[in-house]
Design a protein around this motif. Structure first.
Motif, short mmCIF file in Angstrom:
data_model
loop_
_atom_site.label_atom_id
_atom_site.label_comp_id
_atom_site.label_asym_id
_atom_site.label_seq_id
_atom_site.Cartn_x
_atom_site.Cartn_y
_atom_site.Cartn_z
N ASN A 187 0.84 -1.21 0.00
CA ASN A 187 0.00 0.00 0.00
C ASN A 187 0.87 1.25 0.00
N LEU A 188 0.35 2.29 -0.65
CA LEU A 188 0.97 3.61 -0.61
C LEU A 188 0.10 4.52 0.25
N LEU A 189 0.69 5.06 1.30
CA LEU A 189 -0.04 5.89 2.25
C LEU A 189 0.51 7.30 2.27
N MET A 190 -0.37 8.25 2.57
CA MET A 190 0.05 9.62 2.85
C MET A 190 -0.30 9.93 4.30
N VAL A 191 0.68 10.40 5.05
CA VAL A 191 0.50 10.67 6.47
C VAL A 191 0.72 12.16 6.72
N HIS A 192 -0.25 12.79 7.37
CA HIS A 192 -0.12 14.18 7.80
C HIS A 192 -0.09 14.17 9.32
N PHE A 193 1.11 14.31 9.87
CA PHE A 193 1.30 14.18 11.30
C PHE A 193 1.96 15.43 11.87
N VAL A 194 1.31 16.05 12.85
CA VAL A 194 1.87 17.14 13.62
C VAL A 194 1.86 16.69 15.08
N PRO A 195 3.04 16.41 15.66
CA PRO A 195 3.08 15.83 17.01
C PRO A 195 2.23 16.62 18.00
N GLY A 196 1.37 15.88 18.69
CA GLY A 196 0.53 16.47 19.71
C GLY A 196 -0.69 17.20 19.19
N LYS A 197 -0.84 17.30 17.85
CA LYS A 197 -1.96 18.07 17.29
C LYS A 197 -2.85 17.26 16.37
N MET A 198 -2.26 16.52 15.43
CA MET A 198 -3.11 15.79 14.49
C MET A 198 -2.37 14.61 13.89
N LEU A 199 -3.14 13.62 13.49
CA LEU A 199 -2.64 12.49 12.72
C LEU A 199 -3.74 12.11 11.73
N LYS A 205 7.73 9.45 21.75
CA LYS A 205 6.32 9.49 22.12
C LYS A 205 5.56 8.44 21.34
N VAL A 206 4.58 7.88 21.98
CA VAL A 206 3.78 6.81 21.38
C VAL A 206 2.36 7.32 21.20
N TYR A 207 1.89 7.28 19.94
CA TYR A 207 0.54 7.74 19.62
C TYR A 207 -0.28 6.56 19.11
N SER A 208 -1.56 6.56 19.44
CA SER A 208 -2.47 5.57 18.88
C SER A 208 -2.78 5.95 17.44
N GLY A 209 -3.45 5.05 16.72
CA GLY A 209 -3.78 5.28 15.33
C GLY A 209 -4.69 6.47 15.08
N ASN A 210 -5.35 6.98 16.13
CA ASN A 210 -6.19 8.17 15.96
C ASN A 210 -5.47 9.45 16.39
N GLY A 211 -4.17 9.36 16.67
CA GLY A 211 -3.38 10.54 17.00
C GLY A 211 -3.35 10.89 18.47
N LYS A 212 -3.96 10.09 19.32
CA LYS A 212 -3.98 10.37 20.76
C LYS A 212 -2.66 9.92 21.39
N LEU A 213 -2.04 10.81 22.16
CA LEU A 213 -0.79 10.50 22.84
C LEU A 213 -1.04 9.45 23.92
N GLN A 214 -0.31 8.35 23.83
CA GLN A 214 -0.46 7.27 24.80
C GLN A 214 0.64 7.25 25.84
N ASN A 215 1.84 7.62 25.40
CA ASN A 215 2.97 7.53 26.32
C ASN A 215 4.05 8.52 25.89
N HIS A 216 4.76 9.06 26.85
CA HIS A 216 5.86 9.99 26.61
C HIS A 216 7.04 9.48 27.43
N ILE A 217 8.07 8.99 26.75
CA ILE A 217 9.13 8.27 27.45
C ILE A 217 10.49 8.86 27.12
N ARG A 218 11.26 9.10 28.16
CA ARG A 218 12.66 9.51 27.98
C ARG A 218 13.52 8.50 28.74
N PRO A 219 13.88 7.43 28.08
CA PRO A 219 14.56 6.34 28.78
C PRO A 219 15.98 6.70 29.19
#
Length: 349
Positions: free
Chosen positions: A233-245, A303-317
């Motif tokens: 598949n060819l996908l187009m992703v419009h991602f702005v961290p913390g704002k939209m996916l 940062k880990v986001y779900s498929g709907n763009g919701k932030l699930q986890n913020h990790i600084r190991p």
């Protein structure tokens, strides 16, 4: 190890047994021992690296002669000496190679096989500083030749190097001023994405760029769009961290953009200044499906986001890494060592 290698005392079957007992840091050094071990590693790498999880490329601000690679899935870090690349700017990873930009040249290096390529940009004759350029590297199907394509931020042109004739070609969109924001290899052809969500296909046999007529094209004008090729598949992703996916699949049977509400069994690996990568069935590498993993590039965290763009986890190991004095660690990109793109000249009309 060097003495044994010099006398070729170890058959490949024994080397394979040894490799299974080495950690990844030792495997980084294996191919640098001698020519015979390098040949062995090329074969071993092809069969084993498909099981290697995505790695994060890490640089230190005052230690540019080495890179570290972070494996989140098994909580490990590995290093590789890179003396020939210390003065170059990092671009991205592609087809198992790390791509660096310097004055009048691109340098490509596979950190595991230690294979490198140097491509001069002097023939372009435009005196541009290509640091900050995004690039993509692909092999030519059925041969040892390769293609390098790159663009600079804000540019209306693509620069394409083809090793088979050792020259550059320039593809321009100035007639319809569109900025190139991303490109990817899909089904052995190079697809280009512009800041207005227009998708084109490169003709490697000429200097033409043919745009595809698609229905339901999103009405957006952004530079943070990404093209992703995965699982046919060819996908187009419009991602702005913390704002939209927002995600779209290009349906070539109906020639339209199809909005996606979920990634399904895919996981995305995003870097703001490099490429966006995807894996199908990511659980085999220790990652979750329908998830986007994003690094920040300014310091080591993700940062880990779900498929709907919701932030699930913020990790600084904290991995207990020894940081050189006065240095700051940066996570610059994802490295998926098993990915290999190929282009096919015969597909171009």
């Amino acid at each position: 190890m060097k003495k044994l290698a010099a006398y070729n005392l170890l058959p490949w079957d024994d080397l394979a047994i040894i490799c299974k007992k080495l950690n990844f840091n030792d495997i980084f050094q294996l191919s640098a021992v001698c020519k015979d071990w390098r040949s062995f590693f090329k074969s071993y790498w092809k069969n084993s690296m498909e099981f290697q999880s995505p790695l994060i490329v890490q640089r230190a601000s005052f230690s540019k002669k080495s890179l570290s690679f972070i494996s989140l899935s098994d909580n490990m870090s590995y290093s590789a000496q890179m003396d020939n690349f210390w003065s170059l700017s990092y671009s991205c990873s592609s087809s198992g190679y790390l791509i660096f930009v310097g004055p009048n040249m691109f340098m490509l290096m596979n950190p595991l096989t230690r294979r490198g390529k140097k491509i001069s940009t002097l023939a372009l004759k435009d005196n541009d500083d290509y640091r900050g350029s995004r690039a993509h590297f692909a092999f030519v199907k059925g041969s040892k030749e390769y293609v390098l394509v790159f663009f600079s931020n804000g540019s209306c042109r693509l620069n394409v190097y083809q090793s088979q004739n050792s020259c550059w070609a320039i593809y321009s969109t100035k007639g319809d001023p569109l900025q190139v924001v991303d490109l990817v290899v899909f089904q052995n052809s190079i697809y280009v994405l512009t800041n207005k969500a227009k998708i084109g296909v490169l003709n490697l046999n000429s200097t033409s760029l043919k745009f595809v007529e698609l229905k339901n094209t999103p009405s957006i004008t952004y530079n943070d769009l990404r093209l992703v090729s995965c699982d046919g598949n060819l996908l187009m992703v419009h991602f702005v961290p913390g704002k939209m996916l927002n995600m779209y699949r290009i349906d070539f049977s109906t020639m339209e953009f199809v909005r996606m509400d979920t990634l399904g069994e895919l996981a995305l690996f995003y870097s703001p200044y490099a490429n966006c990568y995807a894996l199908s069935n990511p659980r085999r590498w220790g990652y979750d499906s329908n998830t986007l993993y994003s690094i920040t590039c300014s310091f080591p965290e993700y940062k880990v986001y779900s498929g709907n763009g919701k932030l699930q986890n913020h990790i600084r190991p904290d991995r207990g890494l020894q940081v050189p004095k006065r240095s700051i660690l940066y996570w610059v990109d994802w490295y998926l060592p098993h990915l290999r793109d190929e282009v096919d000249y015969s597909l171009v009309e």
